[in-house]
Design a protein around this motif. Structure first.
Motif, PDB file in Angstrom:
ATOM      1  N   GLU A 138      37.401  43.344  44.841  1.00  0.00           N
ATOM      2  CA  GLU A 138      37.955  44.620  44.369  1.00  0.00           C
ATOM      3  C   GLU A 138      39.025  45.260  45.263  1.00  0.00           C
ATOM      4  OE1 GLU A 138      36.003  47.732  41.656  1.00  0.00           O
ATOM      5  OE2 GLU A 138      35.432  48.309  43.696  1.00  0.00           O
TER       6      GLU A 138
ATOM      7  N   GLY B 175      41.330  38.079  45.660  1.00  0.00           N
ATOM      8  CA  GLY B 175      40.686  38.391  44.391  1.00  0.00           C
ATOM      9  C   GLY B 175      41.087  37.424  43.292  1.00  0.00           C
TER      10      GLY B 175
ATOM     11  N   LYS C 173      33.847  30.347  29.676  1.00  0.00           N
ATOM     12  CA  LYS C 173      34.163  29.867  31.022  1.00  0.00           C
ATOM     13  C   LYS C 173      33.018  28.983  31.546  1.00  0.00           C
ATOM     14  CE  LYS C 173      36.160  32.737  34.087  1.00  0.00           C
ATOM     15  NZ  LYS C 173      36.285  33.769  35.135  1.00  0.00           N
TER      16      LYS C 173
ATOM     17  N   THR D 285      31.167  41.992  35.331  1.00  0.00           N
ATOM     18  CA  THR D 285      30.839  40.971  34.335  1.00  0.00           C
ATOM     19  C   THR D 285      29.411  40.491  34.545  1.00  0.00           C
ATOM     20  OG1 THR D 285      33.127  40.222  34.591  1.00  0.00           O
ATOM     21  CG2 THR D 285      31.646  38.803  33.330  1.00  0.00           C
TER      22      THR D 285
ATOM     23  N   ASN E 282      32.951  37.644  42.273  1.00  0.00           N
ATOM     24  CA  ASN E 282      34.193  38.147  42.832  1.00  0.00           C
ATOM     25  C   ASN E 282      34.033  39.650  43.099  1.00  0.00           C
ATOM     26  OD1 ASN E 282      36.784  38.913  43.416  1.00  0.00           O
ATOM     27  ND2 ASN E 282      37.740  37.706  41.779  1.00  0.00           N
TER      28      ASN E 282
ATOM     29  N   GLY F  76      35.364  38.948  30.545  1.00  0.00           N
ATOM     30  CA  GLY F  76      35.433  39.199  31.978  1.00  0.00           C
ATOM     31  C   GLY F  76      35.972  40.582  32.309  1.00  0.00           C
ATOM     32  N   ARG F  77      35.304  41.246  33.230  1.00  0.00           N
ATOM     33  CA  ARG F  77      35.704  42.590  33.614  1.00  0.00           C
ATOM     34  C   ARG F  77      36.607  42.593  34.852  1.00  0.00           C
ATOM     35  NH1 ARG F  77      33.548  43.247  28.837  1.00  0.00           N
ATOM     36  NH2 ARG F  77      31.693  44.569  28.627  1.00  0.00           N
ATOM     37  N   GLY F  78      37.008  41.402  35.289  1.00  0.00           N
ATOM     38  CA  GLY F  78      37.839  41.315  36.500  1.00  0.00           C
ATOM     39  C   GLY F  78      39.297  41.631  36.228  1.00  0.00           C
TER      40      GLY F  78
ATOM     41  N   ASN G  57      33.129  34.912  38.683  1.00  0.00           N
ATOM     42  CA  ASN G  57      33.034  36.049  37.781  1.00  0.00           C
ATOM     43  C   ASN G  57      33.064  37.357  38.548  1.00  0.00           C
ATOM     44  OD1 ASN G  57      31.165  33.999  35.787  1.00  0.00           O
ATOM     45  ND2 ASN G  57      32.700  35.337  34.860  1.00  0.00           N
ATOM     46  N   ASN G  58      33.576  38.338  37.869  1.00  0.00           N
ATOM     47  CA  ASN G  58      33.658  39.670  38.439  1.00  0.00           C
ATOM     48  C   ASN G  58      32.263  40.302  38.530  1.00  0.00           C
ATOM     49  OD1 ASN G  58      33.909  42.766  37.232  1.00  0.00           O
ATOM     50  ND2 ASN G  58      35.222  42.299  38.992  1.00  0.00           N
TER      51      ASN G  58
ATOM     52  N   GLU H  14      41.215  34.108  41.526  1.00  0.00           N
ATOM     53  CA  GLU H  14      40.049  33.252  41.709  1.00  0.00           C
ATOM     54  C   GLU H  14      40.315  31.977  42.513  1.00  0.00           C
ATOM     55  OE1 GLU H  14      38.192  32.159  38.087  1.00  0.00           O
ATOM     56  OE2 GLU H  14      40.036  31.546  37.097  1.00  0.00           O
TER      57      GLU H  14
HETATM   58  C1  LIG Z   1      46.281  38.979  42.380  1.00  0.00           C
HETATM   59  C2  LIG Z   1      44.973  39.028  41.675  1.00  0.00           C
HETATM   60  C3  LIG Z   1      43.916  39.747  42.217  1.00  0.00           C
HETATM   61  C4  LIG Z   1      42.697  39.769  41.601  1.00  0.00           C
HETATM   62  N1  LIG Z   1      41.684  40.482  42.159  1.00  0.00           N
HETATM   63  C5  LIG Z   1      40.478  40.490  41.557  1.00  0.00           C
HETATM   64  C6  LIG Z   1      39.398  41.178  42.143  1.00  0.00           C
HETATM   65  O1  LIG Z   1      39.528  41.787  43.192  1.00  0.00           O
HETATM   66  N2  LIG Z   1      38.203  41.148  41.532  1.00  0.00           N
HETATM   67  C7  LIG Z   1      38.019  40.455  40.377  1.00  0.00           C
HETATM   68  O2  LIG Z   1      36.917  40.435  39.872  1.00  0.00           O
HETATM   69  N3  LIG Z   1      39.030  39.798  39.792  1.00  0.00           N
HETATM   70  C8  LIG Z   1      40.243  39.793  40.357  1.00  0.00           C
HETATM   71  N4  LIG Z   1      41.268  39.093  39.780  1.00  0.00           N
HETATM   72  C9  LIG Z   1      40.981  38.328  38.561  1.00  0.00           C
HETATM   73  C10 LIG Z   1      40.403  36.987  38.955  1.00  0.00           C
HETATM   74  O3  LIG Z   1      41.449  36.087  39.157  1.00  0.00           O
HETATM   75  C11 LIG Z   1      39.501  36.396  37.921  1.00  0.00           C
HETATM   76  O4  LIG Z   1      40.157  36.403  36.716  1.00  0.00           O
HETATM   77  C12 LIG Z   1      38.203  37.115  37.777  1.00  0.00           C
HETATM   78  O5  LIG Z   1      37.532  37.213  38.995  1.00  0.00           O
HETATM   79  C13 LIG Z   1      37.353  36.363  36.806  1.00  0.00           C
HETATM   80  O6  LIG Z   1      36.193  37.070  36.536  1.00  0.00           O
HETATM   81  P1  LIG Z   1      35.850  37.587  35.097  1.00  0.00           P
HETATM   82  O7  LIG Z   1      36.140  36.460  34.148  1.00  0.00           O
HETATM   83  O8  LIG Z   1      34.436  37.924  35.218  1.00  0.00           O
HETATM   84  O9  LIG Z   1      36.720  38.760  34.868  1.00  0.00           O
HETATM   85  C14 LIG Z   1      42.506  39.084  40.388  1.00  0.00           C
HETATM   86  C15 LIG Z   1      43.572  38.382  39.841  1.00  0.00           C
HETATM   87  C16 LIG Z   1      44.791  38.362  40.467  1.00  0.00           C
HETATM   88  C17 LIG Z   1      45.903  37.601  39.854  1.00  0.00           C
END
Ligand SMILES: Cc1cc2nc3c(=O)[nH]c(=O)nc-3n(C[C@H](O)[C@H](O)[C@H](O)COP(=O)(O)O)c2cc1C
Ligand code: SF4
Ligand code: FES
Lengths: 154, 427, 885
Positions: free
Chosen positions: B88, B176, B66, B216, B85, B55-57, B212-213, B178
């Motif tokens: 950003e 952001g 996942k 990602t 998601n 994941g790139r989030g 997902n971001n 999830e």
């Molecule tokens: C406070 C907080 C803010 C977050 N903001 C973002 C966000 O803006 N965009 C994002 O993709 N993930 C964000 N995340 C991570 C997400 O919780 C989540 O892990 C992610 O969207 C999962 O996508 P991925 O598995 O593709 O990375 C944030 C996490 C936290 C704890």
């Protein structure tokens, strides 16, 4: 009272979500688009339409920073105060803006032209400092650039 | 050797969005065609899992894994959801905006594939309210995708159906996270939810949901279209694929670059970002957004991937670096970061809403020349206080990262503030 | 059960529970805020942190929240670990950053959970030197006082108010360290259980607004275990007094009855005891006389026993009613209730005695998994029961959480997976009820049609139950759905009661319960009573008030016990009855029209000033104890009317048990006055009570002799045993380090379950047999030309006789109205609030404003129960309603 237009826009949203509550943020944004802000009366009206209590809705409204529960000027200028912009000279931009407009964050100019607000990172960090005026992004700010931007919003 | 840049090479240089036609011409929607034609949902999951996409989030969770948590089959709860998601809001991060504005269909195709792999019925793109241009372009692209038969009923004449909804948020960093995002989508305050149950099991409206971001998801069409061997060959590390790296701060050429995963930090900062501006020295960097630990000079050779950055004591996070130079006050920078996190705390758990607020006040006072001898101990206590597990969600531990590492690497700067009762960078 | 290790010591623990629950049950002191035994865990405050270790090799461990961690076998934790200790102190430090530290002027001071936890964690020195955040407080109405600056953001208030009690006008606003808990604008809290915020809030954000008018610290209150007399449920309460003034009422935990919560009527009605309308001195023909003189007069008046007629009361104790019955003789003792209502009450008792369905406790109601309510707006007729019913709809969806292996105490997680799913709760009543928001199906109909639905459901469940003739197809379909849901349930429940004043409604409910039992279901039947001792009076076995009125003996002496006959009889009949008597003796608390007719008026002690026993609608006999010795000439009614051989309450109870077999269990409701804990009485005052020697120093420097209590095992002072007394004698909850009401933890064998020494009370009514189906099925309601069937509408504030005399409650009493549906109001040319109608009630014409109740069936009119204009009217009744031009 909600206008026919506002009501129709909100009802269009309702078709897309499984619960009425899910539309509440959209509904507030719709009203805000038409009126600039969400008044106590609007909170009551929207809540009624969505079968929520005013307290339910206001609990949501006060959580999100892009819902304005106070009147704003004709234009809303939001200056990014997050880290990259801060490194790139946010404080100077802030001083310049507040001097030029004669108001602090959270205030509206007496001529009702601008409301000035801080905003978090606008995702324009490679062109910092940045600000958003009414949904339009302005980057690579300096004092002159700010003056030009302000000029453009009557 | 010219390096492949699958995610970004098709993005027009004139600032316009790649159209549906343009996207199709560079192989767009081939991944989807292939999946619908010849792959079962499980096979798509499997391919992504094997490709090693993480994941790139920010958290780097394996994407295929996942997806595999989502209950499948006829008895699975319905409807199921997928969410992109696109919130950003991590300070210093600007990669997803670029992807959405430049190539909206890539995200849409990735999201459709994610939906196909988990047999979801509805897809949301949860985008932050400030991203007006990205919203407009995505809205148009979604409409075009419906018109072209990539969305709606009987997608590409298969039995797969998917509705896609662009949801524009109303602000707050917590959206952001999830589960906070799920609450926001349901029209609630964006407090995080207890886990378990995890969203793939019980998410939106209690139904299985994968989040997902944007970046990602943008990887997925390419993995499916071109296969995992190709995908893995893109990388210079054990974390596969390419990564969109970024740099902001006082480097010569701030910007974004899609590079092989594992490109060393020095290479990115010097070759791509052009090094520090003249007359400035590098002092430190937040390697992946505001909620990662500072790294310093000694870490410049670190390959930028999930494994190596972690070894160096920080996190890859979003891979967008924020550079601290020697003319910028590290205390001021930390103060700015903590101010952000304190302001964005959802107010649910005590360490976060109170601890960050206190840390914010201490740092602000220090910057204003009102620092006190005990302050560093208090700040150090806060970083322990906000450690993972101590708070309800990852916001506060994320906030603790730049603070704890600043205290470690820039301790003399903090001490000078207290000793001199002023910020030495302010004349 | 499995073994867990806490600081190296092994303990038995239930893996289904969380570590906080287990630690507290073991008597360990682990601080917490957001967790509450009735609300479950959400992990917000992070106060209950402990160190958890992977195995006995793990020395480092990691901090976990005890409330969010299951007590799985072999779990190893430390409470004493220094990191955990420092973390917990840090949490308090964080909470106190903006707390005003205003304990000396805070009403919560001395019984504040935040104070207790602060001391417990050892946080004692303020390191933060910044401005505190401040808020503007709101006016939340007459019950609850708001002081937001004290807030520590534990979210308990909104979780209780919104999720548990179903309110939606209180919420959390804003975020970060500025979350505001309140209403979106100033105004009266709408939920009927808002008063619980006072106890739910761990600090002084929500405090008792009535207490402010006569504030006393917990430690200075004289307290006694009491029973709420404001409806038929019999919630256990603790009432507190100082300087002869009743100061407040708080919840007294009872695992089977009220658990942790009361309704607002029960909590705030107490102030009637302090009312200026109290009868404080005996009066002979309107002239105040001494108590001694009154005793003489009474003896003279009752000398001729043959002429006595006794009118009892459903709001007076068993002992008082029994004393009257003994005095006048069983055949001249009458229930002070008009015949139609009395038939209802006695039928309900008969139904429960006969069986087969059993009357459940509130705890059982809370865990029933399918409910049918017939003819009741429970929130207004038996409020506390409505709170339990509201929880019952969570029972079936819990199965979803179980399947996903979400622990049931993980409150938010369970709510996330259950979402809006609710178990079946069906409500049939003539108008919208306050539980409709959780109802799976609601049916608005005239009382007769409510009954027909009930009978139809019974028939659908069991074909042996009589069929309903001429049933409409939709009603049959509805009955089928309800029958199906009840049949599928594991713990089905039927609720009914007297609100419709319809025997058929109650009988139909009994038939449904019987049908379920006949098909092998363990069905429960809960029948509501409106007064605190309706069933007790019925078990004493008496006849209705009408039969007393019909008696024509000459030279009668009528004794009226704690009852205003003008509420039960039309004024002209009451007048005639009282005026035709040679002598009228009235015993009561508050001046009323009956009291005004007394030749001898005797001041009767209220529940708070006397001991006695009440039988709740569950059939549970529960004893209450005087909080403070009544003033000289105010006496318990039973004491005014006592037999010469009685010297204490025990004597009365012994005779009562002997003479009235259905009530023989009452002696076991509580220990006798002989009971001693470690040789001593149980103190009503706390170990910290202050000022005893100085309290009356402005009057005399001689310390008065402490009052003695011949009737109970409680002492009036702080002298006594410090052991935990039997539940029925528990005067207050207080334990070292635990000064707030949450000290109840220390008195339970397991958190949330019965008191270690047993929950008080005995059940007197158990089903004896298989019962029979009722066969009198009413015809479909047919409206009449120009006449309306007038039915009473229950109101939590205003319907009950005494509570409306409490100033805070009085503010919320309904305005007079006559309710019609839109069309009916329209047929009179009226809309909501637009004009007045004339209607004859109890023989007089009255003007009433029209209120539109959209759901009311056509041809039905509603009048609030307790409306003075309607006193004495027997409902339902057909009346003409004319518009006033
Ligand atoms: C406070 C907080 C803010 C977050 N903001 C973002 C966000 O803006 N965009 C994002 O993709 N993930 C964000 N995340 C991570 C997400 O919780 C989540 O892990 C992610 O969207 C999962 O996508 P991925 O598995 O593709 O990375 C944030 C996490 C936290 C704890
Ligand atoms: S760490 Fe706690 S208060 Fe902070 S955002 Fe997460 S849940 Fe909210
Ligand atoms: S920090 Fe301002 S745009 Fe990123």
């Amino acid at each position: 009272m909600l206008t026919v237009e506002e009501r129709e826009e909100i009802e269009a949203e309702l078709a897309r979500y499984p619960t009425k509550e899910a539309v509440c943020i959209d509904a507030m944004k719709i009203v805000q688009r038409h009126r600039g802000w969400v008044s106590d009366e609007s909170v009551r009206d929207i809540a009624e339409l969505l079968e929520m209590s005013p307290a339910d809705l206001d609990g949501v409204a006060t959580f999100y920073n892009l819902i304005f529960r106070k009147p704003v000027g004709r234009h809303v200028a939001m200056l990014c105060n997050s880290v990259s912009c801060w490194i790139m000279g946010y404080e100077k931009m802030h001083k310049h803006l507040t001097d030029r407009l004669g108001i602090q964050f959270g205030e509206t100019t007496p001529d009702n032209r601008f409301t000035l607000l801080p905003i978090v990172c606008l995702g324009a960090c490679d062109h910092a400092p940045a600000m958003l005026v009414d949904n339009e992004l302005h980057t690579d700010l300096g004092p002159e650039r700010i003056d030009q931007v302000l000029e453009a919003y009557k | 050797m010219t390096q492949e840049r699958p995610l970004t090479e098709a993005i027009p240089l004139d600032g316009q969005a790649l159209s549906l036609r343009g996207y199709e011409q560079v192989g767009g929607y081939q991944g989807l065609r292939k999946a619908l034609r010849e792959m079962s949902p499980q096979a798509v999951q499997e391919e992504v899992k094997k490709a090693g996409l993480r994941g790139r989030g920010g958290a780097g969770f394996p994407t295929g894994m996942k997806w595999s948590f989502v209950p499948m089959g006829d008895n699975a709860p319905r409807p199921k959801y997928v969410v992109a998601n696109a919130d950003e809001m991590e300070p210093g991060t600007f990669k997803d905006r670029y992807l959405m504005e430049g190539n909206p269909h890539q995200l849409i195709e990735g999201l459709i594939l994610a939906a196909y792999a988990t047999q979801a019925d509805v897809a949301f793109i949860f985008i932050r309210g400030e991203y007006k241009l990205a919203q407009e372009r995505l809205a148009k692209a979604i409409a075009d995708a419906y018109a072209a038969g990539y969305l709606g009923k009987k997608i590409l004449k298969s039995d797969f159906a998917l509705e896609m909804i662009l949801h524009v948020s109303a602000g707050r960093y917590m959206c952001g996270e999830e589960t906070g995002l799920l609450n926001a989508l349901e029209g609630k305050r964006a407090n995080p939810r207890s886990k378990p149950p995890f969203p793939p099991v019980a998410g939106l409206w209690g139904k299985p949901t994968t989040v997902n971001n944007v970046e990602t998801l943008a990887n997925v069409p390419h993995i499916i279209a071109k296969g995992l061997t190709w995908y893995q060959s893109l990388s210079r590390s054990r974390d596969y694929g390419t990564k969109i790296y970024g740099a902001s701060g006082k480097v010569k050429r701030p910007g974004l670059w899609e590079l092989p995963m594992g490109t060393p930090m020095r290479e990115i900062l010097e070759e791509h970002a052009g090094g520090m501006r003249d007359g400035l020295r590098f002092r430190g960097v937040l390697p992946g957004g505001a909620s990662t630990d500072f790294l310093v000079e000694e870490h410049l050779e670190v390959p930028m991937d999930f494994i190596e950055v972690q070894k160096a004591g920080s996190r890859l996070g979003t891979g967008t670096m924020i550079v601290l130079d020697d003319h910028t006050c590290p205390v001021g920078m930390t103060s700015n970061l903590i101010h952000f996190f304190a302001q964005e705390s959802c107010g649910w758990c005590t360490p976060c809403w109170s601890g960050l607020n206190w840390a914010k006040q201490i740092l602000a006072a220090m910057e204003e020349g009102r620092g006190e001898p005990g302050d560093l101990d208090k700040l150090a206590f806060q970083t322990k206080f906000l450690a993972p597990g101590n708070t309800f969600c990852a916001l506060a531990p994320g906030a603790a990262e730049p603070l704890q590492s600043a205290l470690k690497y820039f301790r003399e700067d903090f001490e000078r503030h207290i000793l001199e009762q002023r910020c030495p960078w302010k004349s | 059960m499995g073994t867990i290790y806490i600081d190296g010591k092994p303990y038995e623990a239930d893996p289904q529970k969380n570590l906080l629950h287990v630690c507290l049950s073991l008597g360990l002191d682990l601080p917490y805020f957001c967790w509450h035994p009735a609300l479950g865990s959400v992990g917000a405050c992070r106060q209950c942190a402990v160190k958890q270790f992977k195995d006995d090799q793990d020395k480092k461990g990691r901090i976990v929240m005890a409330c969010m961690t299951p007590a799985a076998p072999d779990t190893r934790i430390s409470l004493l670990d220094l990191d955990a200790v420092a973390f917990r102190a840090g949490i308090i430090e964080g909470m106190m950053l903006s707390h005003p530290h205003d304990c000396p002027v805070c009403d919560e001071g001395g019984e504040c959970h935040l104070q207790d936890m602060t001391v417990m964690t050892g946080h004692d020195y303020r390191r933060a030197e910044f401005q505190k955040r401040t808020f503007r407080n709101q006016d939340l109405g007459p019950f609850v006082y708001h002081e937001m600056n004290r807030c520590i953001q534990c979210y308990r208030c909104v979780r209780f108010y919104r999720q548990y009690a179903g309110g939606n006008d209180l919420n959390a606003f804003s975020l970060a360290n500025t979350v505001f808990f309140g209403r979106n604008e100033d105004g009266v809290l709408e939920n009927e259980f808002a008063g619980n915020l006072i106890e739910i809030c761990p600090t002084g954000v929500f405090t008792d607004r009535t207490l402010r008018n006569h504030y006393t610290r917990k430690w200075d209150l004289r307290m006694a275990p009491s029973i709420c007399g404001q409806c038929g449920i019999g919630c256990n309460v603790t009432a507190g007094e100082r300087y002869g003034l009743l100061r407040r009422v708080v919840n007294r935990f009872h695992s089977e009855v009220n658990g942790y919560f009361l309704c607002d009527r029960g909590r705030f009605a107490y102030e009637f005891v302090n009312s200026p309308n109290r009868i404080r001195a005996p009066q002979l023909d309107g002239e105040a006389i001494s108590g001694e003189a009154a005793e003489w007069e009474l003896q003279a008046l009752i000398a001729n026993r043959d002429q006595l007629i006794g009118i009892g009361s459903p709001r007076a104790s068993l002992e008082a009613n029994f004393a009257l019955r003994q005095l006048v003789g069983a055949d001249r003792f009458f229930a002070g209730v008009e015949s139609k209502e009395w038939t209802l009450i006695t039928t309900m008792v008969e139904i429960l005695k006969r069986g087969p369905a059993r009357s459940p406790s509130l705890n059982e109601i809370e865990h029933s998994d399918a409910v049918l309510i017939l003819g009741e707006d429970v929130t207004n007729s038996a409020p506390r029961m409505a709170l339990s019913l509201r929880q019952s709809v969570r029972e079936q969806p819990m199965e979803v959480a179980k399947k996903l292996q979400v622990p049931l105490w993980m409150d938010d997680a369970v709510r996330e997976v259950n979402k809006e799913q609710r178990g079946p709760l069906f409500i049939s009543a003539p108008f919208a009820t306050r539980l409709d928001d959780v109802g799976a199906m609601t049916y608005r109909a005239a009382p007769d049609d409510v009954a027909r639905l009930g009978f139809a459901v019974a028939h659908e469940i069991d074909a042996h139950a009589p069929e309903v003739p001429g049933l409409h197809e939709e009603v049959r379909a509805m009955a089928r759905v309800i029958a199906d849901a009840l049949k599928k349930a594991k713990r089905p429940l039927v609720v009914s009661g007297p609100s419709c004043r319809s025997l058929a409604v109650v009988e139909s409910a009994a038939s449904v319960a019987k049908a379920l039992c006949s098909s092998g279901q363990p069905a429960m039947l809960s029948l509501i009573t409106l007064e605190c001792n309706s069933f007790g009076l019925a078990l004493l076995g008496t006849r209705s008030l009408d039969e007393a009125v019909a008696l024509t003996a000459k030279d009668r002496t009528v004794i009226v016990l704690e009852n205003d006959l003008y509420r039960h009889l039309p004024a002209n009949r009451a007048d005639a009855f009282l005026e035709s008597a040679a002598r009228v003796i009235v015993l009561d608390h508050l001046a009323n029209r009956t009291a005004a007719k007394a030749s001898l008026l005797l001041p009767a002690a209220t529940i708070s000033e006397s001991d006695g026993t009440l039988v709740s609608n569950e059939g549970r006999a529960q004893r209450y104890y005087s909080v403070f010795p009544h003033q000289t000439d105010v006496r318990e009614s039973w004491r005014w009317l006592r037999q010469p051989q009685w010297s204490s309450l025990d004597d009365v109870l012994a005779d009562l048990a002997k003479e009235t077999p259905p009530l023989s269990g009452v002696v076991d409701a509580a220990p006798s006055s002989e009971f001693r804990a470690a040789g001593a009485k149980v103190p009503r005052e706390t170990h910290r009570a202050s000022g005893r020697t100085a309290m009356t120093a402005n009057l005399t420097v001689v310390e008065p002799k402490p009052p003695v209590d011949p009737d109970s095992a409680l002492s009036y002072t702080m002298e006594g045993a410090s052991l935990q007394p039997p539940g029925a004698l528990q005067p207050f909850f207080w334990s070292p380090g635990w000064n707030s009401i949450q000290s109840v933890n220390k008195f339970q064998s397991e958190i949330g379950s019965a008191l270690r020494t047993g929950d008080p009370g005995v059940r007197l009514i158990e089903p004896k047999g298989e019962g029979e189906y009722f066969t009198q099925i009413p015809r479909h309601f047919a409206r009449r030309e120009r006449e309306w069937l007038v039915i009473p509408i229950e109101h939590i504030f205003g319907s009950e006789e005494l509570s409306r005399h409490a100033p805070a409650v009085e503010k919320l009493v309904f305005e007079p109205y006559l309710a019609l549906n839109v069309a009916d109001a329209g047929s009179l040319g009226l809309e909501d609030g637009s004009g007045e109608v004339e209607i004859e009630l109890s023989g007089t014409k009255h003007r009433l404003p029209v209120k539109v109740l959209p759901d009311l069936p056509g041809g039905i009119a509603g009048i609030p129960h307790g409306l003075p204009a309607a006193f004495g009217e027997v409902f339902p009744t057909w009346r003409r309603v004319e518009r006033i031009q």
